[in-house]
Design a protein around this motif. Sequence first.
Motif, PDB file in Angstrom:
ATOM      1  N   VAL A 187      -9.860  -1.013   0.022  1.00 22.20           N
ATOM      2  CA  VAL A 187      -9.353   0.103  -0.790  1.00 22.20           C
ATOM      3  C   VAL A 187      -8.460  -0.397  -1.921  1.00 22.20           C
ATOM      4  N   CYS A 188      -7.559  -1.306  -1.587  1.00 19.57           N
ATOM      5  CA  CYS A 188      -6.608  -1.773  -2.593  1.00 19.57           C
ATOM      6  C   CYS A 188      -7.275  -2.647  -3.657  1.00 19.57           C
ATOM      7  N   ALA A 189      -8.249  -3.487  -3.224  1.00 21.00           N
ATOM      8  CA  ALA A 189      -8.980  -4.293  -4.209  1.00 21.00           C
ATOM      9  C   ALA A 189      -9.756  -3.408  -5.167  1.00 21.00           C
ATOM     10  N   LEU A 190     -10.183  -2.254  -4.676  1.00 15.68           N
ATOM     11  CA  LEU A 190     -10.957  -1.319  -5.497  1.00 15.68           C
ATOM     12  C   LEU A 190     -10.069  -0.436  -6.384  1.00 15.68           C
ATOM     13  N   LEU A 191      -8.953   0.057  -5.819  1.00 18.50           N
ATOM     14  CA  LEU A 191      -8.180   1.101  -6.500  1.00 18.50           C
ATOM     15  C   LEU A 191      -6.895   0.633  -7.169  1.00 18.50           C
ATOM     16  N   ILE A 192      -6.163  -0.281  -6.520  1.00 14.71           N
ATOM     17  CA  ILE A 192      -4.832  -0.605  -7.063  1.00 14.71           C
ATOM     18  C   ILE A 192      -4.600  -2.118  -7.210  1.00 14.71           C
ATOM     19  N   PRO A 193      -5.542  -2.859  -7.761  1.00 16.53           N
ATOM     20  CA  PRO A 193      -5.323  -4.305  -7.881  1.00 16.53           C
ATOM     21  C   PRO A 193      -4.127  -4.650  -8.761  1.00 16.53           C
ATOM     22  N   ARG A 194      -3.836  -3.831  -9.767  1.00 18.06           N
ATOM     23  CA  ARG A 194      -2.723  -4.132 -10.679  1.00 18.06           C
ATOM     24  C   ARG A 194      -1.372  -4.027  -9.970  1.00 18.06           C
ATOM     25  N   ILE A 195      -1.252  -3.072  -9.053  1.00 20.77           N
ATOM     26  CA  ILE A 195      -0.002  -2.940  -8.283  1.00 20.77           C
ATOM     27  C   ILE A 195       0.156  -4.119  -7.326  1.00 20.77           C
ATOM     28  N   LEU A 196      -0.932  -4.487  -6.673  1.00 25.78           N
ATOM     29  CA  LEU A 196      -0.877  -5.632  -5.759  1.00 25.78           C
ATOM     30  C   LEU A 196      -0.509  -6.907  -6.493  1.00 25.78           C
ATOM     31  N   ASN A 197      -0.925  -7.009  -7.733  1.00 22.93           N
ATOM     32  CA  ASN A 197      -0.630  -8.203  -8.523  1.00 22.93           C
ATOM     33  C   ASN A 197       0.832  -8.295  -8.946  1.00 22.93           C
ATOM     34  N   MET A 198       1.635  -7.332  -8.528  1.00 18.65           N
ATOM     35  CA  MET A 198       3.075  -7.395  -8.786  1.00 18.65           C
ATOM     36  C   MET A 198       3.843  -7.973  -7.600  1.00 18.65           C
ATOM     37  N   ILE A 199       3.149  -8.223  -6.477  1.00 19.14           N
ATOM     38  CA  ILE A 199       3.829  -8.760  -5.286  1.00 19.14           C
ATOM     39  C   ILE A 199       4.146 -10.232  -5.495  1.00 19.14           C
ATOM     40  N   PRO A 200       5.413 -10.639  -5.402  1.00 13.32           N
ATOM     41  CA  PRO A 200       5.772 -12.056  -5.583  1.00 13.32           C
ATOM     42  C   PRO A 200       5.270 -12.905  -4.411  1.00 13.32           C
ATOM     43  N   LEU A 201       4.749 -14.065  -4.704  1.00 22.11           N
ATOM     44  CA  LEU A 201       4.328 -14.987  -3.652  1.00 22.11           C
ATOM     45  C   LEU A 201       5.527 -15.457  -2.833  1.00 22.11           C
ATOM     46  N   ALA A 202       6.715 -15.445  -3.433  1.00 20.19           N
ATOM     47  CA  ALA A 202       7.921 -15.859  -2.712  1.00 20.19           C
ATOM     48  C   ALA A 202       8.181 -14.948  -1.516  1.00 20.19           C
TER      49      ALA A 202
END
Length: 518
Positions: free
Chosen positions: A349-364
């Motif tokens: 769902v997230c890969a389809l709908l909200i990838p831009r929001i997920l791309n704000m998660i810091p790897l730290a």
Amino acid sequence: MKSLFRYLRSDVSSGVVVFFVALPLCLGIALASGAPLFAGIIAGIVGGIVVGSLSGSALGVSGPAAGLAVIVFKSIEKLGTWEVFLLAVLIAGIIQFIMGLAKLGVIAYFFPSSVIKGMLTGIGLIIILKQVPHALGYNKDYEGNVGFKQLNDENTISALPGAVSDLLNLISPGALIITLVSLTILLFWEIVLIKKHKIFKVLQGPLVAVTAGVFFNYLFSLGSGDLRLGSDQVVSLPVADGFVDFFNQFMLPDFSRIADWEVYVTGFTIAIVASLETLLCVEATDKLDPEKRITSTNQELKAQGIGNIVSGFIGGLPITQVIVRSTANISFGARTKLSTIVHGILLLVCALLIPRILNMIPLATLACILIVVGCKLAKPSLFKEMYKLGWSQFIPFMVTVIGVVFTDLLQGIAIGMVVAIFYILRNNFRNPFYMIEYNHEKGREYNIILSEEVSFLNKGSILQMLNHVPVNARVVIDGRNSRVIDHDVVEIINNFKTRADVKNIELEVIGIDNKKLT
């Protein structure tokens, strides 16, 4: 079905945590494997939804495995194209399914507990070592191979000085602040809040840490100073332009190479390595399960086989059950396999709908979550517990830990198994009989009672014992309790009988006949 939703709140909460852990791992493993990044997401989705639904493991989580990264990288290079490699993955899945039908899952039961615990501890140490640089903002080689040696000829230890050296010059204050905030939240949640109120068991610390990480990343992005995170310091999920573009990222295998022998060799290699990693993970996950449930290893092989057939058919990496995600799943309160299904659905769902929001998660922040998981696996109390069990448990445990950290997962387990087998043979060598010694009217009497099974491995200790019988003694060798006595041992007893008269030894042999010869 009712039992699947019995622990809905804890399973959904844990599934969300596993999703956050799995997302960067899926991308990092795809990158390390030389595969399209979306192939890692596909494998995570299939591992969660398909394998999670079919598996008998209540708490195991499946997805792309870092332990296969080197094999995948070299196989793609050897086969020439990604589409041909997908065909090999599909074939690997068929082989795994056949292995499950043939009931070859029994292999898992031949690994000693000391080796399994050593594997878990070694993985915990590796997780910590690999995540520390990322927690400080160093993301040059995110994840890579979960082993000592890396694709770039570095290793877990040698990579650290380089990371530290780079950090002295290129330290990321923003990542460091996010790490301190995330660790504070995670530890405070674990040590204090979770004991205070039930709501803190439902609302998990990692979710709060991820939310805080996104907030600080957004805050830092508003400025242009040193706190701003780089593109390599956040999750990097492919962003599709609509549904059509999203589904265009799925690929089919190249069936034109179906007769190519190299494809079958690659498929067989993947099937064997993936099955072994899965079975070891199943054994380890069952040991960590608070309810101590036992997973059907044959059912797991069939589920993994179907998962790899599906993953290979739609463009995903090979799948195994994976210990990092399974451990995180258990650590954060999962009770049934609903949690792993939830994590797969969230990936989709997230890969389809909200990838831009997920791309704000810091790897730290994600690194901090994994460091906490690693600390739970490699806790000091386990070393103390294994030491108290004696050298036959402690030494194979420590050798496995060192082997996993300084080689890789499979080699470390193999080294630990060699040491464990040595202790098994040593104990077998030392315990083929027990002897009762007492005074006899003419001297000493020795009653030697043989064990249920006396093999050729025992002939050295039996020979040594008989050679030390003094003159004028009486010896009774009792084999009535023995089911099998090796011919070599019977031969030693017969030779002793021949020499007994020379030392004036009175010998009586009971219960050793031709039926017990091997």
